[in-house]
Structures are given as structure tokens and as C-alpha cells.
Design a protein around this motif. Structure first.
Motif, PDB file in Angstrom:
ATOM      1  N   TYR A   1     -35.715  -6.221  47.637  1.00  0.00           N
ATOM      2  CA  TYR A   1     -35.024  -5.570  48.755  1.00  0.00           C
ATOM      3  C   TYR A   1     -35.541  -6.124  50.076  1.00  0.00           C
ATOM      4  N   GLY A   2     -34.644  -6.188  51.053  1.00  0.00           N
ATOM      5  CA  GLY A   2     -34.987  -6.655  52.388  1.00  0.00           C
ATOM      6  C   GLY A   2     -34.046  -6.046  53.408  1.00  0.00           C
ATOM      7  N   TRP A   3     -33.540  -6.879  54.320  1.00  0.00           N
ATOM      8  CA  TRP A   3     -32.503  -6.442  55.263  1.00  0.00           C
ATOM      9  C   TRP A   3     -32.921  -5.241  56.101  1.00  0.00           C
ATOM     10  N   ALA A   4     -34.202  -5.236  56.526  1.00  0.00           N
ATOM     11  CA  ALA A   4     -34.723  -4.176  57.406  1.00  0.00           C
ATOM     12  C   ALA A   4     -34.744  -2.802  56.748  1.00  0.00           C
TER      13      ALA A   4
ATOM     14  N   LEU B   1     -39.764  -4.464  59.871  1.00  0.00           N
ATOM     15  CA  LEU B   1     -39.727  -5.791  59.257  1.00  0.00           C
ATOM     16  C   LEU B   1     -38.247  -6.101  58.997  1.00  0.00           C
ATOM     17  N   ARG B   2     -37.639  -6.823  59.925  1.00  0.00           N
ATOM     18  CA  ARG B   2     -36.187  -6.937  59.935  1.00  0.00           C
ATOM     19  C   ARG B   2     -35.669  -8.194  59.245  1.00  0.00           C
ATOM     20  N   SER B   3     -36.509  -8.834  58.464  1.00  0.00           N
ATOM     21  CA  SER B   3     -36.091 -10.008  57.714  1.00  0.00           C
ATOM     22  C   SER B   3     -35.092  -9.632  56.620  1.00  0.00           C
TER      23      SER B   3
ATOM     24  N   PHE C   1     -41.839 -15.324  55.758  1.00  0.00           N
ATOM     25  CA  PHE C   1     -40.420 -15.317  56.116  1.00  0.00           C
ATOM     26  C   PHE C   1     -40.254 -15.966  57.484  1.00  0.00           C
ATOM     27  N   ALA C   2     -39.098 -16.589  57.666  1.00  0.00           N
ATOM     28  CA  ALA C   2     -38.842 -17.348  58.896  1.00  0.00           C
ATOM     29  C   ALA C   2     -38.047 -16.559  59.927  1.00  0.00           C
ATOM     30  N   ASP C   3     -37.227 -15.619  59.504  1.00  0.00           N
ATOM     31  CA  ASP C   3     -36.403 -14.849  60.450  1.00  0.00           C
ATOM     32  C   ASP C   3     -37.216 -13.675  60.986  1.00  0.00           C
ATOM     33  N   ILE C   4     -38.091 -13.978  61.936  1.00  0.00           N
ATOM     34  CA  ILE C   4     -39.091 -13.007  62.395  1.00  0.00           C
ATOM     35  C   ILE C   4     -38.609 -12.130  63.549  1.00  0.00           C
TER      36      ILE C   4
ATOM     37  N   TRP D   1     -46.591  -7.799  60.235  1.00  0.00           N
ATOM     38  CA  TRP D   1     -45.814  -8.331  59.119  1.00  0.00           C
ATOM     39  C   TRP D   1     -45.723  -9.850  59.183  1.00  0.00           C
ATOM     40  N   THR D   2     -45.553 -10.387  60.368  1.00  0.00           N
ATOM     41  CA  THR D   2     -45.353 -11.838  60.494  1.00  0.00           C
ATOM     42  C   THR D   2     -46.632 -12.623  60.269  1.00  0.00           C
TER      43      THR D   2
END
Length: 288
Positions: free
Chosen positions: A50-53, A58-60, A108-111, A118-119
Motif C-alpha cells: 500500500y502507498g498513495w499517501a 508520506l505521500r509517495s 522512494f523518489a517522489d518525495i 520518511w525521506t
């Protein structure tokens, strides 16, 4: 311990994510488990994670351990019996380190919009804070699905957590302590560890997190379930006082706030919806 349930429900309907709105409706008997799971599926990736904020700070889009924790929390709430849970356990097994622990976050790259903790997380170090919170929710699920308790990821994570906790020589950080308590509250046989760790918890008031002015954890953060074994380690007076504090924290708009600063305006509102559902769950579950 009085609060306005109708205003809380309206707040989530008007301001919460679709997931939290459906969670609130499910809590109040107005939505089915499948309707909640349909909303949860919006955050699911093809790899089973799961992701997508799903974690607001953490909005990756990428699958992340903390998003898996939020997913497990929802799956446990609704008593999921679908393939979602074993597939998520498989994803966690794929991203466990050799010792059985889980990193705090994966690269993750979409920071954009994600908080620095998190980053900058180390993907090669097992995190007690992350692994305990994941395993705690997994063990809650396994109470209704005993076969899940034998999944290789959960057995490995549980063994690693118990070993690290047993080796602690002092109190961990406030958030780690909170999730360690929640893990020991959920694991089938914590032995003497639960009482030992509870000795580090302040029961007569808030525990400062440190690093940010005003950020604290309260007794109910450490013992959020009325039927958990940890509750016996807190005095009835301390629990009653914290329930009164929680009920009185309801805002005029019907929702609750968090003590920590959100990293973006979107996250701030999402946290309020999430926290309002959690507050209502705790307050409604307590014996009157």
C-alpha cells in the motif's frame, strides 16, 4: 466522558478521506466491511503493498511499511477474510531484512509532501518502531484468522521484536515505547515483558515526545484497547482521567486534532479525519 457523536460523524463526512468516512460509518453500523475495503483498495499497489499517501505525511505512490501498517489496522477493524491480508503479509516478507525486522521506510523518489523522517530513513536497518506496529496489527488480525499467526513474515517479525525488547536496557524513544506496548498487548504470550516495559510508561499525565514543542503521548496511546492485557497495568483513575481528557479534546467543529505538526495542509486535514475515527472508537469501546 461525554462527547458529541453526531458532530464527530458530520466532521468526518465533511472533511475526512473517503476511507475514514467509510470507517466511521462502519463503526456506527452504516457501512459494510466490503465498502470500507473498497475505499482501502484505492491505496493498494499491484505488488500487494500500500502507498498513495495512506500515511498522510508520506505521500509517495510506492508501497511502504507504514502504509502497510495503516492497511492492517483497517483490515483488522473490519475482520478481513479476503486474499488482501495474506498478500500483504507476503509483501512484508519480501521487504523484511535478514534478521526479521522491517526498515522504517523503503527508498522512494517522489518525495514531494513527505516529511524528512520518511525521506531520510535507512532502508538497511530494522526499525523496532515500525516492526512492532506492523506486528501488533497483524496479531489483531490473527485472533480471528489463526492461520495468519503461522505466516513466515509474522513469526519472524515477532521473534525479532521479542528479542530486541528483551534486550532493552532502558526506555526506548516515546513512539517506540508506544508501539512496543501495543505489540506486547497483541502478541499471544508476551511473558513478563509487558509488565517490564509498562514500568517506563507515565500514567499520571502526558509523555513528552521531544524535539517538537507540544508533541506528547497520553496514557491511552499506550493502552488503546479496553480489553487489552495492558489495561490492567494502568490504574482505573488514570484511565478515567485520560478518557475525560480525550472527550474534552473534541473541537467545536466536531473533530479531533493531533499533537504533532503535519507536513502539509493536505496531511493536516487527513490526520484530523483519521484521529477523529480513532478517538470515537476508543470512547465508544469503553465500559460506562
Amino acid at each position: 466522558m461525554s462527547f458529541d457523536l453526531d458532530r464527530a460523524a458530520r466532521f468526518v463526512a465533511m472533511n475526512g478521506r473517503a476511507l475514514d468516512w467509510r470507517r466511521m460509518r462502519h463503526l456506527l453500523g452504516g457501512a459494510t466491511a466490503e465498502q470500507v475495503l473498497t475505499a482501502l483498495d484505492a491505496y493498494r499497489n499491484p505488488d500487494g503493498g500500500y502507498g498513495w499517501a495512506l500515511e498522510p505525511d508520506l505521500r509517495s505512490v510506492t508501497s511502504q511499511p507504514v502504509a502497510a501498517m495503516h492497511a492492517l489496522e483497517v483490515l483488522a477493524e473490519v475482520g478481513d477474510t479476503s486474499s488482501r491480508t495474506p498478500q500483504l503479509f507476503d509483501w512484508l516478507a519480501e521487504h523484511s531484512l535478514s534478521d526479521g525486522g522491517i526498515p522504517f521506510a523503503l527508498p522512494f523518489a517522489d518525495i514531494e509532501g513527505s516529511a524528512p523522517h520518511w525521506t531520510t530513513a535507512d532502508p538497511d536497518a530494522s526499525s523496532l518502531q515500525m516492526t512492532t506496529q506492523l506486528a501488533a496489527q497483524a496479531h489483531r488480525l490473527a485472533r480471528d484468522q489463526p492461520a495468519l499467526a503461522d505466516h513466515p513474515w509474522l513469526t519472524g517479525a515477532t521473534s525479532w521484536c521479542l528479542g530486541v525488547i528483551d534486550g532493552l536496557t532502558g526506555a526506548p524513544s516515546a513512539y517506540s515505547l508506544m508501539f512496543v506496548m501495543q505489540f506486547l498487548d497483541a502478541v499471544p504470550d508476551p511473558g513478563p515483558l509487558l509488565e517490564r516495559v509498562a514500568g517506563h510508561v507515565r500514567t499520571d499525565g502526558p509523555t513528552r515526545v521531544g524535539g517538537t514543542d507540544g508533541e506528547v503521548l497520553h496514557p491511552l496511546s499506550f493502552t488503546p484497547y479496553a480489553d487489552g492485557p495492558s489495561r490492567a497495568l494502568f490504574s482505573k483513575e488514570a484511565v478515567a482521567a485520560d478518557l475525560d481528557r480525550l472527550a474534552a479534546s473534541q473541537q467545536p467543529d466536531g473533530g479531533w486534532t493531533v499533537d504533532f505538526p503535519a507536513y502539509s495542509p493536505a496531511a493536516a486535514l487527513e490526520w484530523r479525519g483519521y484521529t477523529t475515527v480513532a478517538s470515537v472508537r476508543i470512547l465508544r469501546a469503553e465500559p460506562r
